[in-house]
Design an enzyme around this catalytic site. Structure first.
Site, PDB file in Angstrom:
ATOM      1  N   HIS A  73       0.988  -1.367   0.017  1.00 20.52           N
ATOM      2  CA  HIS A  73      -0.077  -0.017   0.038  1.00 20.52           C
ATOM      3  C   HIS A  73       0.954   1.247   0.138  1.00 20.52           C
ATOM      4  O   HIS A  73       0.334   2.228   0.524  1.00 20.52           O
ATOM      5  CB  HIS A  73      -0.987  -0.079   1.227  1.00 20.52           C
ATOM      6  CG  HIS A  73      -1.844  -1.243   1.108  1.00 20.52           C
ATOM      7  ND1 HIS A  73      -2.994  -1.212   0.493  1.00 20.52           N
ATOM      8  CD2 HIS A  73      -1.534  -2.213   1.547  1.00 20.52           C
ATOM      9  CE1 HIS A  73      -3.641  -2.406   0.852  1.00 20.52           C
ATOM     10  NE2 HIS A  73      -3.028  -3.075   1.371  1.00 20.52           N
ATOM     11  N   HIS A 119      -7.966  -6.904   1.305  1.00 23.97           N
ATOM     12  CA  HIS A 119      -7.329  -6.054   1.967  1.00 23.97           C
ATOM     13  C   HIS A 119      -8.286  -5.854   3.352  1.00 23.97           C
ATOM     14  O   HIS A 119      -7.619  -5.859   4.588  1.00 23.97           O
ATOM     15  CB  HIS A 119      -6.955  -4.865   1.632  1.00 23.97           C
ATOM     16  CG  HIS A 119      -6.517  -3.886   2.428  1.00 23.97           C
ATOM     17  ND1 HIS A 119      -5.353  -3.999   3.182  1.00 23.97           N
ATOM     18  CD2 HIS A 119      -6.801  -2.438   2.507  1.00 23.97           C
ATOM     19  CE1 HIS A 119      -5.117  -2.834   3.813  1.00 23.97           C
ATOM     20  NE2 HIS A 119      -6.015  -1.843   3.148  1.00 23.97           N
ATOM     21  N   HIS A 164     -14.679   1.591   2.829  1.00 20.76           N
ATOM     22  CA  HIS A 164     -14.303   0.534   2.079  1.00 20.76           C
ATOM     23  C   HIS A 164     -15.359  -0.512   2.009  1.00 20.76           C
ATOM     24  O   HIS A 164     -15.555  -0.924   0.993  1.00 20.76           O
ATOM     25  CB  HIS A 164     -13.072  -0.213   2.935  1.00 20.76           C
ATOM     26  CG  HIS A 164     -11.746   0.426   2.916  1.00 20.76           C
ATOM     27  ND1 HIS A 164     -11.277   1.379   3.553  1.00 20.76           N
ATOM     28  CD2 HIS A 164     -10.819   0.242   2.084  1.00 20.76           C
ATOM     29  CE1 HIS A 164     -10.160   1.743   3.017  1.00 20.76           C
ATOM     30  NE2 HIS A 164      -9.776   1.166   2.418  1.00 20.76           N
TER      31      HIS A 164
END
Length: 211
Positions: A50, A60, A161
């Site tokens: 990252h 992730h 996310h």
């Protein structure tokens, strides 16, 4: 006829670049010099996947999610729009309402955060999870931001996310957009084919699309 040049929107990978707090910093060094080998210099790199401009694979933030090598590379090649949302520090669905997203499946946000690869920001603009539903309704498949993350660094629930993931929208982070005018472009931001990885650095470039 001269072809329009590509614009680099990726962070240079340097040994003094900022990294996510607690993550592995980037380092490039020579393992062997030409003087040692008699023929070539050989370098090595270490650092988080990252580091700098990078993509997040679903793995992730979801232990059962796809890894980088399982992603469709077509996600990271094609028409994109750069939107200037620097007028606010809280980016919501309403922030994007005035923009024309017709025919665009990749959205890149130029926020109020100045591009500075050597400094990890103390504060970042906030992406409201409501963005995910709005982008999904406009058939957007990739969201890119000029910030280290779509969630605050201290976040544990990673609401943005997961909201994007639930709508099959993939994530591109740490873009350099301060020198890019809003508008429509061709985007290339290919991740490396790292088997089993949760993310990958990319070389992200744009080329303006003639109106």
């Amino acid at each position: 006829m001269t072809q329009t040049k590509w614009i680099d929107i990726s962070q240079p990978l340097t040994n003094d670049m900022a990294h996510f707090p607690g993550d592995t910093p980037f380092d490039y060094a020579l393992t062997y010099t030409k003087e040692q080998t008699g023929s070539v210099n050989v370098g090595q790199i270490t650092g988080s996947v990252h580091t700098g401009t990078h993509i997040d694979a679903p793995f992730h933030y979801d232990a059962g999610g796809r890894t980088v090598d399982q992603l469709d590379i077509d996600l990271y090649i094609g028409k994109a729009v750069v939107l200037d949302v620097s007028q606010t520090d809280r980016i919501t669905a309403e922030t994007l309402q005035p923009f024309d997203l017709n025919g665009i499946s990749r959205v890149l946000l130029r926020t109020s955060l100045p591009n500075n690869p050597k400094r990890f920001p103390n504060q970042m603009p906030e992406l409201d999870p409501s963005l995910a539903q709005f982008l999904h309704e406009h058939d957007v498949q990739l969201l890119g931001v000029d910030m280290p993350s779509v969630d605050p660094p201290e976040s544990k629930d990673l609401a943005a996310h997961h909201a994007l993931y639930d709508k099959d929208i993939f994530i591109l982070e740490n873009l350099m957009l301060d020198h890019v005018s809003p508008g429509r472009y061709e985007l290339v931001a290919l991740p490396l084919a790292i088997n089993g990885a949760d993310g990958s650095p990319v070389r992200a470039v744009l080329r303006p699309i003639d109106k």
